[in-house]
Structure formats: C-alpha cells, structure tokens
Design a protein around this motif. Structure first.
Motif, mmCIF file in Angstrom:
data_model
loop_
_atom_site.group_PDB
_atom_site.id
_atom_site.type_symbol
_atom_site.label_atom_id
_atom_site.label_comp_id
_atom_site.label_asym_id
_atom_site.label_seq_id
_atom_site.Cartn_x
_atom_site.Cartn_y
_atom_site.Cartn_z
ATOM 1 N N ASP B 44 46.653 32.093 29.538
ATOM 2 C CA ASP B 44 45.943 33.166 30.229
ATOM 3 C C ASP B 44 44.626 32.749 30.868
ATOM 4 N N THR B 45 44.118 31.575 30.501
ATOM 5 C CA THR B 45 42.860 31.152 31.118
ATOM 6 C C THR B 45 42.890 29.669 31.450
ATOM 7 N N LYS B 49 38.545 30.871 33.876
ATOM 8 C CA LYS B 49 39.104 31.808 34.854
ATOM 9 C C LYS B 49 40.363 32.446 34.288
ATOM 10 N N SER B 50 40.531 33.738 34.611
ATOM 11 C CA SER B 50 41.731 34.464 34.173
ATOM 12 C C SER B 50 42.910 34.109 35.063
ATOM 13 N N VAL B 51 43.977 33.682 34.402
ATOM 14 C CA VAL B 51 45.178 33.312 35.153
ATOM 15 C C VAL B 51 46.127 34.505 35.210
ATOM 16 N N VAL B 52 46.586 34.820 36.421
ATOM 17 C CA VAL B 52 47.534 35.919 36.584
ATOM 18 C C VAL B 52 48.951 35.420 36.326
ATOM 19 N N GLU B 132 48.387 27.677 40.296
ATOM 20 C CA GLU B 132 47.754 28.570 39.329
ATOM 21 C C GLU B 132 47.148 29.712 40.134
ATOM 22 N N TYR B 134 44.880 33.069 40.332
ATOM 23 C CA TYR B 134 43.819 33.883 39.714
ATOM 24 C C TYR B 134 43.714 35.186 40.497
ATOM 25 N N ALA B 135 42.813 36.063 40.023
ATOM 26 C CA ALA B 135 42.607 37.328 40.737
ATOM 27 C C ALA B 135 42.068 37.069 42.138
ATOM 28 N N ASN B 136 41.241 36.017 42.242
ATOM 29 C CA ASN B 136 40.559 35.802 43.524
ATOM 30 C C ASN B 136 40.880 34.453 44.157
ATOM 31 N N GLU B 138 43.931 30.831 44.373
ATOM 32 C CA GLU B 138 45.027 30.076 43.779
ATOM 33 C C GLU B 138 44.828 28.602 44.112
#
Lengths: 105, 183
Positions: B44-45, B49-52, B132, B134-136, B138
């Motif tokens: 998940d990270t 950074k949070s991974v989507v 990978e 992320y919200a903002n 890749e």
C-alpha cells in the motif's frame, strides 16, 4: 514452356548488379513501457541495409526518436525473444525489442 | 521428457485473479514431501506515498520463454518434482497477488531454495514491467536485480538460459547465497 522463360527474365530484371542476397532487410521493432511512452508506438517496421547490426538499428531509432536517449544507458535489447547485444547482425523479418529496466514480480 | 510436463507457466491477461489453490494442487504429488510457495502482492505504500495499484505489462512470448528457461535452471540445481509460475497482467490493486510460484520436491530444502531462486531470477531477467500508480502520478518501477544482471544478459544471447549452480551448504537466508554461474 514460355512461362519458365518469362519467370527467368523477371528474375534477372530484379537482380541488383552489385550486392548479393538483396541490399536491405526489414525488421519489426517492439517498444515496451518507458520506450513506448517515449516513442508513442508499440511497434514499428524498420528497413536497414543488409549487414546492419542491432547498434545500427538503435542509431536509426534514436535519430528518429531523440527522446530514447533517456533509456539508452539502462535498457537491454532482445532479438527474436532472446537477449542480445549491439554487435549482432539483424536478418530479414527479425523482431527487435527495446527492453527498458524490468520490474516483474 | 516427463519433467517438462510438470512445469506450468501462465501469464494471466487483465482481470484474471490468481487461483493459488490451483497451482498448489498442480505441484502436489504423493512422493513430494514439501511444497514451497511465494506470492507477491501489491503493497500500500512506497517511500511514504500511497499506492493505488500496480499495472503490469509483458513481452509475453519472451516472458514465457524466460520463465521456462529459469525453471530448467532450477531443475539442474535442485531435485524438484513440479513447478508452477503464474503472473498477472493489467491492474493489481493493493493486497492482491500479482505473482505466484509453487515448487514441490521430495525433501523440503530443494523446494524452498528453488522457490527463492525462481522469484529472484524472475525479477532479474523476465521481461515484465509494472507501473506504480499513486493518487497524483505514476512511475515505471525498476528492479535492482535487473540492473545488477543487465550487462550479462546482452553478452550471452540468452534468456536466462544459463545454468546456475548453488554451492551446497550456502543455506543463508536473504541475499546470502553464493551463486556460481556456468561460463
């Protein structure tokens, strides 16, 4: 028969005087991940003179897509689904793949 | 050869979940006392950074060839019964499994060691890529294992076809094994 004679005549007309075995080869280049991002293509036919190496292919590709310079130092080449190096001579109908750094698993 | 029939390699197209039971069943055998497995899942990270999700793509025919080749290498180093390797393509959300390896052997040491070898070798040589997300943004990931192996790959015109011998007794965990490679 006349057909045979005509075939022979046609063949002779196609033969180029100087070089043997044809003077160009046609290969298919595949682009993956970052290479695809940089070129905007998944694949591209490429024509090169007979006896060209994989390095010659790369040079031609970079000339056409200068942004590929970004991954030149980190990528590997594959020829017909096997890893290869820059000095291998490509044959007609070969498949050359640009393999940017992999990340399976 | 009989051993070829006991190696299963699958690259699963998008939206196909990995059925781990299926592969464990495949490698199971009355004479195999040990089954070792590895499942790689989306974390998940990454660096805070949070991974989507992770998104995978592959040069499929070459990837299959490479995986089969590394399975052959494993068989030449360890006494194995069956091997199954499955890798998903497309989106793999957090918590889901992207890659699964199952290996069986008469005695457990061979299966355990071969399983580790197979995931390490896949990360170093098989043409699969992941992005990978992320919200903002890749980014394409890069395996350090590949960077270490890169110069060797091109030299020998192989797809992970070299036999790898592991010195007996080097049973250290995690990055400690010495690997002798046939020249």
């Amino acid at each position: 028969m006349d057909v045979t004679n005509i075939e022979i005549k046609t063949k002779n007309a196609e033969c180029k005087p100087a070089e043997n075995k044809g003077s160009s080869v046609q290969i298919k280049v595949l682009f993956f991940s970052r290479a695809r991002d940089l070129t905007g293509l998944t694949e591209l036919p490429l024509e090169l003179s007979s006896g060209s190496t994989t390095q010659d292919c790369l040079n031609k590709l970079v000339a056409r897509f200068p942004s590929l310079e970004e991954i030149l130092g980190s990528m590997v080449l594959a020829l017909n689904e096997e890893y290869t190096n820059e000095s291998v001579i490509v044959q007609d109908k070969d498949e050359l793949a640009l393999i940017p750094p992999i990340s399976g698993g | 050869m009989a051993e070829e029939e006991r190696t299963q390699v699958e690259i699963l197209e998008e939206n196909n979940l990995i059925d781990m039971t299926k592969y464990i069943t495949y490698v199971s055998a009355p004479q195999a006392g040990g089954i070792a497995t590895f499942a790689g899942t989306t974390r998940d990270t990454f660096e805070g950074k949070s991974v989507v999700e992770l998104r995978y793509e592959a040069y499929v025919p070459m990837a299959i060839r490479c995986i089969k080749s590394m399975c052959s290498s494993a068989r030449s180093s360890w006494n194995l019964h069956s091997i199954a390797v499955a890798h998903r393509l497309g989106s793999v959300p957090v918590g889901e499994t992207s890659i699964f390896i199952a290996v069986s052997s008469v005695h457990r040491a061979d299966a355990l060691d071969a399983c580790k070898f197979l995931i390490d070798e896949l990360k170093a040589t098989v043409p699969i890529w992941k992005k990978e997300v992320y919200a903002n943004g890749e980014v394409w990931k890069e395996n350090s294992e590949f960077a270490e192996r890169r110069l060797e790959l091109g030299k020998d015109r192989i797809c992970s076809g070299r036999k790898v011998e592991v010195k007996a007794g080097d049973r250290k965990t995690c990055c400690g094994s010495k690997v002798k490679v046939d020249g």
